[in-house]
Enzyme design. Structure first.
Site, mmCIF file in Angstrom:
data_model
loop_
_atom_site.group_PDB
_atom_site.id
_atom_site.type_symbol
_atom_site.label_atom_id
_atom_site.label_comp_id
_atom_site.label_asym_id
_atom_site.label_seq_id
_atom_site.Cartn_x
_atom_site.Cartn_y
_atom_site.Cartn_z
ATOM 1 N N GLU A 21 -9.845 0.882 4.830
ATOM 2 C CA GLU A 21 -10.174 0.573 3.364
ATOM 3 C C GLU A 21 -10.036 -1.073 3.327
ATOM 4 O O GLU A 21 -10.798 -1.924 2.956
ATOM 5 C CB GLU A 21 -9.424 1.256 2.582
ATOM 6 N N HIS A 22 -8.592 -1.544 3.344
ATOM 7 C CA HIS A 22 -8.197 -2.657 3.649
ATOM 8 C C HIS A 22 -7.837 -3.295 5.132
ATOM 9 O O HIS A 22 -7.062 -2.408 5.663
ATOM 10 C CB HIS A 22 -6.937 -3.031 2.804
ATOM 11 N N HIS B 79 -53.523 17.125 -0.038
ATOM 12 C CA HIS B 79 -53.468 15.385 0.413
ATOM 13 C C HIS B 79 -54.660 14.825 0.832
ATOM 14 O O HIS B 79 -55.015 13.783 0.365
ATOM 15 C CB HIS B 79 -52.244 15.406 1.281
ATOM 16 N N GLN C 138 0.785 -1.264 -0.071
ATOM 17 C CA GLN C 138 0.046 -0.003 0.030
ATOM 18 C C GLN C 138 0.817 1.225 -0.052
ATOM 19 O O GLN C 138 0.586 2.202 -0.648
ATOM 20 C CB GLN C 138 -0.934 0.092 1.336
ATOM 21 N N HIS D 100 1.605 2.994 -3.439
ATOM 22 C CA HIS D 100 0.474 3.772 -4.072
ATOM 23 C C HIS D 100 0.900 5.332 -4.245
ATOM 24 O O HIS D 100 1.126 5.799 -5.471
ATOM 25 C CB HIS D 100 -0.854 3.698 -3.310
#
Length: 424
Positions: A322-323, A415, A254, A257
């Site tokens: 996230e992970h 209504h 990771q 990235h």
């Protein structure tokens, strides 16, 4: 790498990644969107020439079948088979997400819910120097499984109007209907509002840079979007039974990235923490993206030593990563306690990259703690639910008075009149 003491400090560190003044980028994106809405193709082609150096026109903005055939010739045959195998896994997993509507009948009352695929979607795929065929598969296949009629894809071409061959192969294998050579905020705007050459779509999905993210945020409401993705993150919960070199390798996957990617280790073992830190330093030196990794680790590489694995799980649920990798003695049992994570990887032999590329789960995941309230991209993102109700006269007359009473309670006399008039 840094060592911190508690969940609050960890959450603050992760939230700090989203901080910053994007005023200049927002202004640029708003200008591009307004220009595309006003001038359509003319503006789209100008921005494509400006940012991608590609002289786009109505004649060459779409990828042709000949270009796709050429891409298949350029890509290694074994790699094509890998793409196909991955696509099959992704398709099989997402087929299980399909659901049907229902009908509830009570006397002369019939209430139904219909599941309807979106008519069209636009999938954005980053381009430029890198190719992201995995993102193509993860976005296009769920849309295809959902039954979307027209799946359009956008990815920037180079100055010669070429797209990475592997990206085109992946698009073809996944089932994209048309591919446009366009990128950036201008591509998002073209999908959201349509131009003479690009159809307006119902929803835009897919990752991108800050300009793409801001453009998706700006057009939301006029068109649907999947999510606003932030920097990537992996959180590993590990105990003394974990293999340090595995944990380090997964964290580094990771960190490469970008500089804002976060890799986090939660453990109850001082020894493991020290060994993982040594392994990270050792393995980082041999990576191709060593400088990006170094900055990521320096900024957001984190180790937190807790009193127990249960405490680690509590912290993880608060972070909502996230992970999430579980490298602990009874990983399956630990997985049952996880409430908030984009995707959970259980045991030593389920590393995060397996989910990125091949296993079949989707890798488009909620980031920055948004897994507290949102989910991975899937078939549900490409459908809509529609309610249908039907009453016969007798059933309506039985329920009419309740409708009138409720409407009067809210002060909505029209209504109430709509119900009462059918009894006159």
């Amino acid at each position: 790498m840094r060592k911190i003491k508690d969940a609050k400090q960890l959450i603050e560190l992760l939230q700090s990644r989203a901080e910053g003044d994007n005023a200049a980028e927002q202004a640029a994106v708003q200008g591009i969107i307004a220009d595309i809405r006003s001038r359509g193709d003319e503006a789209l082609f100008e921005y494509t020439a400006k940012f991608d150096k590609f002289s786009a026109s109505a004649d060459n903005i779409r990828v042709t079948q000949a270009e796709i055939d050429e891409a298949y010739e350029a890509v290694d045959k074994e790699l094509i088979e890998v793409v196909r195998a991955s696509a099959n896994n992704i398709r099989e997993y997402h087929e299980m997400q399909k659901r049907e509507g229902f009908t509830l009948t009570r006397g002369g009352r019939r209430l139904s819910q219909r599941i309807i695929p979106l008519a069209s979607v636009g999938v954005y795929v980053p381009g430029g120097k890198a190719a992201y065929p995995s993102s193509v598969l993860m976005n296009v296949i769920p849309a295809k499984v959902a039954g979307v009629r027209e799946i359009c894809m956008a990815t920037p071409a180079n100055a010669e109007g070429k797209i990475a061959p592997l990206t085109l192969v992946a698009a073809s294998e996944a089932g994209a209907d048309v591919i446009f050579k366009m990128g950036g905020a201008q591509a998002v705007a073209a999908f959201a509002y349509g131009t003479q050459s690009v159809p307006r779509v119902d929803k835009v999905t897919g990752p991108g840079n800050i300009f793409v993210a801001l453009a998706k945020k700006a057009v939301y409401g006029d068109v649907g979007i999947d999510m606003i993705a932030g920097p990537s993150e992996v959180l590993v919960i590990a105990d003394e039974t974990a293999t340090p070199k595995y944990v380090a390798a997964d964290m580094l996957s990771q960190a490469e990235h970008d500089e804002k990617a976060a890799c986090i280790l939660l453990t109850d073992s001082e020894r493991l923490a020290d060994e993982v830190e040594k392994e990270i330093k050792k393995q980082a030196e041999i990576l191709d993206r060593a400088e990006i990794v170094r900055k990521s680790l320096e900024n957001y590489g984190t180790i937190l030593i807790a009193g127990s694995i249960d405490e680690c799980i509590e912290i993880s649920n608060a972070v909502a990563p996230e992970h999430l990798e579980l490298c602990v003695r009874d990983a399956e049992k630990a997985a049952d306690k996880i409430r908030c994570a984009g995707s959970v990887f259980v045991g030593d032999y389920a590393p995060e990259p397996l989910g990125d590329y091949f296993a079949g789960v989707n890798h488009v995941l909620p980031t920055g703690g948004s897994a507290r309230f949102s989910s991975p991209l899937g078939v549900d993102d490409f459908i809509k639910r529609m309610s249908v109700l039907q009453y016969d006269k007798e059933s309506f007359m039985l329920d009419r008075a309740f409708v009138e009473k409720f409407a009067h309670a809210e002060g909505l006399t029209a209504h109430a009149r709509s119900a009462a008039i059918r009894n006159e």
